[in-house]
Design a protein around this motif. Structure first.
Motif, PDB file in Angstrom:
ATOM      1  N   GLY A   1       4.286  -0.369  11.743  1.00 37.95           N
ATOM      2  CA  GLY A   1       4.032   1.077  11.700  1.00 37.95           C
ATOM      3  C   GLY A   1       2.930   1.404  10.724  1.00 37.95           C
ATOM      4  O   GLY A   1       2.527   0.550   9.911  1.00 37.95           O
TER       5      GLY A   1
ATOM      6  N   CYS B   1       4.885   4.654   6.412  1.00 44.96           N
ATOM      7  CA  CYS B   1       5.894   5.147   7.370  1.00 44.96           C
ATOM      8  C   CYS B   1       7.309   4.797   6.910  1.00 44.96           C
ATOM      9  O   CYS B   1       8.277   5.223   7.521  1.00 44.96           O
ATOM     10  CB  CYS B   1       5.640   4.592   8.770  1.00 44.96           C
ATOM     11  SG  CYS B   1       5.943   2.812   8.884  1.00 44.96           S
TER      12      CYS B   1
ATOM     13  N   GLU C   1       7.753   5.171  13.680  1.00 43.77           N
ATOM     14  CA  GLU C   1       6.715   6.189  13.871  1.00 43.77           C
ATOM     15  C   GLU C   1       6.713   7.172  12.701  1.00 43.77           C
ATOM     16  O   GLU C   1       7.744   7.415  12.073  1.00 43.77           O
ATOM     17  CB  GLU C   1       6.967   6.954  15.167  1.00 43.77           C
ATOM     18  CG  GLU C   1       6.774   6.100  16.398  1.00 43.77           C
ATOM     19  CD  GLU C   1       6.857   6.932  17.667  1.00 43.77           C
ATOM     20  OE1 GLU C   1       6.060   7.867  17.825  1.00 43.77           O
ATOM     21  OE2 GLU C   1       7.734   6.627  18.494  1.00 43.77           O
ATOM     22  N   THR C   2       5.535   7.724  12.430  1.00 46.64           N
ATOM     23  CA  THR C   2       5.429   8.743  11.386  1.00 46.64           C
ATOM     24  C   THR C   2       4.429   9.814  11.842  1.00 46.64           C
ATOM     25  O   THR C   2       3.969   9.779  12.985  1.00 46.64           O
ATOM     26  CB  THR C   2       5.033   8.099  10.036  1.00 46.64           C
ATOM     27  OG1 THR C   2       5.046   9.121   9.026  1.00 46.64           O
ATOM     28  CG2 THR C   2       3.662   7.448  10.056  1.00 46.64           C
ATOM     29  N   THR C   3       4.117  10.742  10.970  1.00 46.82           N
ATOM     30  CA  THR C   3       3.160  11.805  11.316  1.00 46.82           C
ATOM     31  C   THR C   3       2.031  11.804  10.282  1.00 46.82           C
ATOM     32  O   THR C   3       2.246  11.386   9.131  1.00 46.82           O
ATOM     33  CB  THR C   3       3.827  13.193  11.263  1.00 46.82           C
ATOM     34  OG1 THR C   3       4.240  13.424   9.901  1.00 46.82           O
ATOM     35  CG2 THR C   3       5.037  13.276  12.183  1.00 46.82           C
TER      36      THR C   3
ATOM     37  N   GLU D   1      -2.079   3.856  17.643  1.00 47.77           N
ATOM     38  CA  GLU D   1      -0.805   4.043  18.336  1.00 47.77           C
ATOM     39  C   GLU D   1      -0.575   3.113  19.528  1.00 47.77           C
ATOM     40  O   GLU D   1       0.500   2.511  19.648  1.00 47.77           O
ATOM     41  CB  GLU D   1      -0.608   5.522  18.713  1.00 47.77           C
ATOM     42  CG  GLU D   1       0.259   6.152  17.667  1.00 47.77           C
ATOM     43  CD  GLU D   1       0.417   7.650  17.769  1.00 47.77           C
ATOM     44  OE1 GLU D   1       0.953   8.218  16.808  1.00 47.77           O
ATOM     45  OE2 GLU D   1      -0.014   8.226  18.796  1.00 47.77           O
TER      46      GLU D   1
ATOM     47  N   SER E   1      10.990   1.801  19.418  1.00 46.40           N
ATOM     48  CA  SER E   1      10.379   2.678  18.396  1.00 46.40           C
ATOM     49  C   SER E   1      11.382   3.729  17.919  1.00 46.40           C
ATOM     50  O   SER E   1      12.286   4.120  18.663  1.00 46.40           O
ATOM     51  CB  SER E   1       9.130   3.359  18.953  1.00 46.40           C
ATOM     52  OG  SER E   1       9.490   4.295  19.933  1.00 46.40           O
TER      53      SER E   1
ATOM     54  N   LYS F   1      11.466   7.420  15.460  1.00 48.87           N
ATOM     55  CA  LYS F   1      10.764   8.411  14.638  1.00 48.87           C
ATOM     56  C   LYS F   1      11.504   8.455  13.300  1.00 48.87           C
ATOM     57  O   LYS F   1      12.452   9.219  13.111  1.00 48.87           O
ATOM     58  CB  LYS F   1      10.777   9.773  15.326  1.00 48.87           C
ATOM     59  CG  LYS F   1       9.908   9.812  16.571  1.00 48.87           C
ATOM     60  CD  LYS F   1       9.839  11.213  17.146  1.00 48.87           C
ATOM     61  CE  LYS F   1       8.798  11.370  18.226  1.00 48.87           C
ATOM     62  NZ  LYS F   1       8.610  10.314  19.178  1.00 48.87           N
TER      63      LYS F   1
ATOM     64  N   TYR G   1      10.990   9.572  10.429  1.00 48.45           N
ATOM     65  CA  TYR G   1      11.030  10.803   9.626  1.00 48.45           C
ATOM     66  C   TYR G   1      12.089  11.792  10.109  1.00 48.45           C
ATOM     67  O   TYR G   1      12.386  12.767   9.442  1.00 48.45           O
ATOM     68  CB  TYR G   1       9.647  11.480   9.630  1.00 48.45           C
ATOM     69  CG  TYR G   1       9.098  11.719  11.022  1.00 48.45           C
ATOM     70  CD1 TYR G   1       9.303  12.921  11.680  1.00 48.45           C
ATOM     71  CD2 TYR G   1       8.409  10.712  11.702  1.00 48.45           C
ATOM     72  CE1 TYR G   1       8.826  13.129  12.965  1.00 48.45           C
ATOM     73  CE2 TYR G   1       7.926  10.912  12.984  1.00 48.45           C
ATOM     74  CZ  TYR G   1       8.144  12.115  13.605  1.00 48.45           C
ATOM     75  OH  TYR G   1       7.681  12.302  14.877  1.00 48.45           O
ATOM     76  N   GLU G   2      12.681  11.542  11.306  1.00 49.55           N
ATOM     77  CA  GLU G   2      13.708  12.468  11.810  1.00 49.55           C
ATOM     78  C   GLU G   2      15.113  11.998  11.430  1.00 49.55           C
ATOM     79  O   GLU G   2      16.086  12.641  11.774  1.00 49.55           O
ATOM     80  CB  GLU G   2      13.631  12.539  13.347  1.00 49.55           C
ATOM     81  CG  GLU G   2      12.452  13.336  13.837  1.00 49.55           C
ATOM     82  CD  GLU G   2      12.385  13.422  15.358  1.00 49.55           C
ATOM     83  OE1 GLU G   2      13.187  12.750  16.050  1.00 49.55           O
ATOM     84  OE2 GLU G   2      11.505  14.158  15.832  1.00 49.55           O
TER      85      GLU G   2
END
Ligand code: S3P
Length: 178
Positions: free
Chosen positions: A7, A11, A100-102, A136, A146, A148, A150-151
């Motif tokens: 990632g 992340c 995954e991150t933002t 990505e 994968s 997310k 951060y959620e």
């Protein structure tokens, strides 16, 4: 079999790796630390003295070492997926999870830090976004699953990874039998 975390920078690979190792009893290996040990220099020093290409060569060598590891949680540097040979080796040597991150989160966690040469001088969210968009498809190609990150909190990341890992191992063992 190994669990391998890939990632973008910041992340959460190292924190998730340590947490997974603590919960599962598996050994944690941070490939960036292996690179630093082998080079006898910090990552910014490697980039500064021998350049990114030499760093990537050392990174590929360290990725190839995963073939001789077993029952490890391996966290990788954000660029370990850039070379096709690395993506293939990672996928062959473990169950690969893309965290995954933002761009906003990366910006938040890397601001005012100097340990990541590619994000030196406080890159803008736009620049991070561009780099992330380029990478990505490579994270996708390199991974089996994968999340997310951060959620979710660490515990639910651990639960999801270990559930899917169990299913993955089962399918692998069935494939070997048939
Ligand atoms: C890099 C990520 C870094 C480190 C190096 C290059 C990259 O690791 O390997 O600075 O190209 O994304 P982290 O993802 O642990 O920050």
């Amino acid at each position: 079999m190994n669990i391998i975390l890939v990632g973008f920078m910041a992340c959460g690979k190292s924190s998730v790796g340590r947490y997974l190792a603590e919960k599962t009893g598996m050994t944690v290996v941070d490939l960036d630390n292996v690179i630093v040990e082998k080079a006898g220099m910090s990552i910014p020093e490697i980039f500064e003295t021998v350049g990114e290409k030499a760093f990537r060569d050392l990174e590929s060598y360290c990725v190839s070492l995963t073939a001789s590891m077993d029952n490890c949680i391996i966290s990788t540097g954000g660029g370990a997926i850039l070379r096709e040979q690395n993506r293939e080796a990672l996928k062959k040597n473990g169950f690969v999870v893309w965290l995954e991150t933002t761009p906003e989160n990366v910006f938040k966690y890397t601001q005012n830090r100097t340990d990541r040469p590619l994000l030196a001088n406080n890159q803008s969210i736009d620049k991070i976004q561009t780099m992330m968009a380029e990478r990505e498809p490579l994270y996708k190609d390199a991974s089996h699953h994968s999340i997310k990150g951060y959620e979710h909190n660490l515990y639910s990341i651990y639960q999801e990874i270990t559930d899917v890992f169990t299913a993955f191992k089962y399918h692998q063992s069935q494939a070997v039998k048939s």
